[in-house]
Design a protein around this motif. Structure first.
Motif, PDB file in Angstrom:
ATOM      1  N   HIS A 174       0.848  -1.184   0.000  1.00 47.59           N
ATOM      2  CA  HIS A 174       0.000   0.000   0.000  1.00 47.59           C
ATOM      3  C   HIS A 174       0.889   1.241   0.000  1.00 47.59           C
ATOM      4  O   HIS A 174       2.114   1.145  -0.095  1.00 47.59           O
ATOM      5  CB  HIS A 174      -0.903  -0.006   1.237  1.00 47.59           C
ATOM      6  CG  HIS A 174      -0.138  -0.160   2.506  1.00 47.59           C
ATOM      7  ND1 HIS A 174       0.387  -1.377   2.927  1.00 47.59           N
ATOM      8  CD2 HIS A 174       0.243   0.733   3.459  1.00 47.59           C
ATOM      9  CE1 HIS A 174       1.041  -1.221   4.063  1.00 47.59           C
ATOM     10  NE2 HIS A 174       0.972   0.058   4.401  1.00 47.59           N
ATOM     11  N   GLY A 187      -5.015   2.318  -0.578  1.00 46.13           N
ATOM     12  CA  GLY A 187      -4.931   1.173  -1.461  1.00 46.13           C
ATOM     13  C   GLY A 187      -4.032   0.063  -0.964  1.00 46.13           C
ATOM     14  O   GLY A 187      -3.837  -0.129   0.235  1.00 46.13           O
ATOM     15  N   THR A 193      -7.395  -8.800  -3.990  1.00 43.46           N
ATOM     16  CA  THR A 193      -7.671  -7.687  -4.888  1.00 43.46           C
ATOM     17  C   THR A 193      -6.769  -6.511  -4.536  1.00 43.46           C
ATOM     18  O   THR A 193      -5.975  -6.562  -3.602  1.00 43.46           O
ATOM     19  CB  THR A 193      -9.151  -7.272  -4.802  1.00 43.46           C
ATOM     20  OG1 THR A 193      -9.432  -6.304  -5.824  1.00 43.46           O
ATOM     21  CG2 THR A 193      -9.478  -6.662  -3.448  1.00 43.46           C
ATOM     22  N   ARG A 194      -6.895  -5.441  -5.318  1.00 35.41           N
ATOM     23  CA  ARG A 194      -6.175  -4.201  -5.064  1.00 35.41           C
ATOM     24  C   ARG A 194      -7.201  -3.084  -4.936  1.00 35.41           C
ATOM     25  O   ARG A 194      -8.155  -3.035  -5.708  1.00 35.41           O
ATOM     26  CB  ARG A 194      -5.177  -3.901  -6.193  1.00 35.41           C
ATOM     27  CG  ARG A 194      -4.094  -4.955  -6.315  1.00 35.41           C
ATOM     28  CD  ARG A 194      -3.162  -4.689  -7.497  1.00 35.41           C
ATOM     29  NE  ARG A 194      -2.067  -5.651  -7.498  1.00 35.41           N
ATOM     30  CZ  ARG A 194      -2.076  -6.806  -8.139  1.00 35.41           C
ATOM     31  NH1 ARG A 194      -3.158  -7.147  -8.843  1.00 35.41           N
ATOM     32  NH2 ARG A 194      -1.062  -7.620  -8.074  1.00 35.41           N
ATOM     33  N   THR A 195      -6.985  -2.178  -3.995  1.00 36.72           N
ATOM     34  CA  THR A 195      -8.009  -1.190  -3.669  1.00 36.72           C
ATOM     35  C   THR A 195      -7.474   0.236  -3.848  1.00 36.72           C
ATOM     36  O   THR A 195      -6.294   0.448  -4.112  1.00 36.72           O
ATOM     37  CB  THR A 195      -8.472  -1.356  -2.209  1.00 36.72           C
ATOM     38  OG1 THR A 195      -7.433  -0.889  -1.335  1.00 36.72           O
ATOM     39  CG2 THR A 195      -8.783  -2.808  -1.892  1.00 36.72           C
ATOM     40  N   SER A 196      -8.380   1.197  -3.684  1.00 40.98           N
ATOM     41  CA  SER A 196      -7.981   2.606  -3.649  1.00 40.98           C
ATOM     42  C   SER A 196      -8.630   3.297  -2.449  1.00 40.98           C
ATOM     43  O   SER A 196      -8.813   4.510  -2.444  1.00 40.98           O
ATOM     44  CB  SER A 196      -8.379   3.323  -4.947  1.00 40.98           C
ATOM     45  OG  SER A 196      -9.780   3.250  -5.147  1.00 40.98           O
ATOM     46  N   ASP A 197      -8.998   2.516  -1.426  1.00 44.13           N
ATOM     47  CA  ASP A 197      -9.633   3.105  -0.247  1.00 44.13           C
ATOM     48  C   ASP A 197      -8.621   3.927   0.543  1.00 44.13           C
ATOM     49  O   ASP A 197      -7.408   3.740   0.456  1.00 44.13           O
ATOM     50  CB  ASP A 197     -10.263   2.022   0.628  1.00 44.13           C
ATOM     51  CG  ASP A 197      -9.264   0.968   1.074  1.00 44.13           C
ATOM     52  OD1 ASP A 197      -8.175   0.876   0.462  1.00 44.13           O
ATOM     53  OD2 ASP A 197      -9.555   0.237   2.030  1.00 44.13           O
ATOM     54  N   GLY A 220      -8.174   0.935  -8.287  1.00 41.02           N
ATOM     55  CA  GLY A 220      -7.485   0.205  -7.249  1.00 41.02           C
ATOM     56  C   GLY A 220      -6.087  -0.211  -7.700  1.00 41.02           C
ATOM     57  O   GLY A 220      -5.885  -0.540  -8.871  1.00 41.02           O
ATOM     58  N   ARG A 221      -5.125  -0.194  -6.760  1.00 42.47           N
ATOM     59  CA  ARG A 221      -3.743  -0.474  -7.138  1.00 42.47           C
ATOM     60  C   ARG A 221      -2.899  -0.865  -5.939  1.00 42.47           C
ATOM     61  O   ARG A 221      -3.277  -0.661  -4.781  1.00 42.47           O
ATOM     62  CB  ARG A 221      -3.124   0.752  -7.816  1.00 42.47           C
ATOM     63  CG  ARG A 221      -3.023   1.971  -6.886  1.00 42.47           C
ATOM     64  CD  ARG A 221      -2.673   3.223  -7.658  1.00 42.47           C
ATOM     65  NE  ARG A 221      -3.774   3.626  -8.518  1.00 42.47           N
ATOM     66  CZ  ARG A 221      -3.646   4.421  -9.588  1.00 42.47           C
ATOM     67  NH1 ARG A 221      -2.461   4.875  -9.919  1.00 42.47           N
ATOM     68  NH2 ARG A 221      -4.692   4.741 -10.316  1.00 42.47           N
ATOM     69  N   SER A 222      -1.738  -1.406  -6.215  1.00 45.59           N
ATOM     70  CA  SER A 222      -0.727  -1.680  -5.202  1.00 45.59           C
ATOM     71  C   SER A 222       0.621  -1.195  -5.729  1.00 45.59           C
ATOM     72  O   SER A 222       0.736  -0.821  -6.903  1.00 45.59           O
ATOM     73  CB  SER A 222      -0.665  -3.189  -4.890  1.00 45.59           C
ATOM     74  OG  SER A 222      -0.327  -3.926  -6.055  1.00 45.59           O
ATOM     75  N   SER A 241      -2.356  -1.955 -11.299  1.00 47.21           N
ATOM     76  CA  SER A 241      -3.811  -1.959 -11.215  1.00 47.21           C
ATOM     77  C   SER A 241      -4.352  -3.352 -10.926  1.00 47.21           C
ATOM     78  O   SER A 241      -3.625  -4.347 -10.910  1.00 47.21           O
ATOM     79  CB  SER A 241      -4.418  -1.442 -12.523  1.00 47.21           C
ATOM     80  OG  SER A 241      -4.281  -2.422 -13.542  1.00 47.21           O
ATOM     81  N   VAL A 242      -5.668  -3.420 -10.725  1.00 48.53           N
ATOM     82  CA  VAL A 242      -6.340  -4.698 -10.493  1.00 48.53           C
ATOM     83  C   VAL A 242      -6.100  -5.643 -11.666  1.00 48.53           C
ATOM     84  O   VAL A 242      -5.978  -6.856 -11.495  1.00 48.53           O
ATOM     85  CB  VAL A 242      -7.850  -4.472 -10.276  1.00 48.53           C
ATOM     86  CG1 VAL A 242      -8.576  -5.794 -10.118  1.00 48.53           C
ATOM     87  CG2 VAL A 242      -8.078  -3.590  -9.059  1.00 48.53           C
TER      88      VAL A 242
END
Length: 358
Positions: A174, A187, A193-197, A220-222, A241-242
């Motif tokens: 993250h 994120g 999965t990969r997020t953008s929260d 969403g990404r890492s 990205s996801v």
């Protein structure tokens, strides 16, 4: 070569991913990481540190001594009172939970292995993040495995999660940044999965809260970065990205209005993931290294260029320095007449804008 020359020849830090970088004074310091060679992942030398002059754009290398950490990647790095601290990471023996520091100001670059005196040491991990607040380094997340003693040890305690607010899900790869007394994470890899929260931790009350943006979101990404560029805004760049696509987009998040805004920049053709991003002079963000390809592919495209993002309007003196430096051949007769301090600054900036032979 004097101003007006065509090229400069210089050292450049080797391409890498999973390294650590901090800004202290006028230099970007880069340590560690790895590269892919054929079917092998090779950790870079642990007894050297690279320095990048933010004004001139010139690299130099220094040898390191002392309690040198193992060669590794995925560690978390930060700067505190002139020292660079690193924690965690993955070396040939797997994930680690050792803490090291090195003084960046005395030019000796002697590592010290830090031993804990009280409390429980975090479990071994990599791909974590950290904040620096009130002379403390605070770590969050990462990937690793708990050991049996953590589950059954006498030093464990039960947390009243109700007093912690809305906790973020466990994650690794993250991005994080700090504004004032609040640490932010964005994120990362959460489960499959990969997020953008976005989540915020008040570092004095130790209360988590989740932020719900009221605008369009980055995907969403890492393996991206998040950097504080003002007292209310955070800059996000790159990542995976996801769909496992390397990203080159940049976004600014206003923590007061809770709005994302995509930033136009000149590096749309330079995707990056598992890079570093540090704030420099005039809120510039210096992105170094990382990969331009999916990191898990063989022979991934590691990078060694420094990308400079302008996130805020420059002050007048910066605009003047850069204008003179970019046009140094026009001002050759006038340069010797400049005040000593300004002349030195312009000379450095002239080197920055001069093409290099690598």
């Amino acid at each position: 070569m004097e101003p007006g020359g065509d090229y400069r020849e210089e050292l450049v830090a080797r391409e890498r991913s999973g390294h650590t970088a901090v800004v202290e004074g006028n230099f970007l310091y880069v340590w560690g990481g790895y590269v892919s060679i054929a079917e092998h992942e090779i950790f870079l030398p642990n007894d050297e540190i690279w320095l990048y002059d933010l004004d001139s754009g010139v690299w130099e290398i220094a040898s390191m001594a002392g309690d040198i950490p193992p060669s590794m990647s995925g560690m978390c790095g930060c700067s505190l009172s002139g020292e660079m601290f690193i924690f965690g990471g993955c070396c040939d023996d797997g994930q680690t939970n050792e803490l090291y520091s090195v003084n960046l100001l005395d030019r000796k670059y002697t590592w010290k292995k830090r031993k804990h005196e009280s409390g429980s040491v975090p479990s071994p991990r990599d791909k974590l993040s950290c904040w620096v607040h009130q002379d403390r380094v605070i770590f969050f997340g990462g990937y690793g495995h708990k050991v049996l003693s953590e589950l059954n040890g006498s030093r464990n305690f039960i947390i009243d999660e109700a007093s912690w607010g809305h906790l973020p899900a466990p994650r690794a790869a993250h991005a994080s940044a700090i504004l004032g007394r609040k640490g932010y994470i964005c994120g990362g890899r959460v489960m499959e999965t990969r997020t953008s929260d976005i989540h915020c931790l008040d570092l004095e009350s130790w209360t988590w809260s989740e932020i719900t943006p009221i605008s369009a979101l980055p995907v969403g990404r890492s393996w991206h970065t998040l950097t504080a560029v003002s007292d209310k805004s955070l800059f996000l760049f790159g990542g995976l990205s996801v769909e496992c696509k390397p990203m080159s987009d940049g976004w600014v998040f206003d923590v007061e209005t809770k709005k994302w805004k995509e930033l136009d920049h000149p590096y749309k053709d330079k995707p990056r993931l598992w890079h570093t991003a540090c704030v420099g002079r005039d809120s510039d963000v210096i992105v170094f290294g990382g990969s331009r390809d999916y990191i898990l592919l063989v022979d991934t495209g590691h990078c060694n260029d420094a990308l400079i993002f302008q996130t805020q309007p420059y002050p007048l003196h910066r605009l003047c320095e850069d204008f003179i430096a970019k046009n140094s051949t026009v001002f050759q007769k006038e340069l010797p007449c400049l005040p000593t301090k300004l002349k030195g600054a312009v000379k450095k900036r002239t080197a920055f804008f001069r093409p290099a032979v690598l």
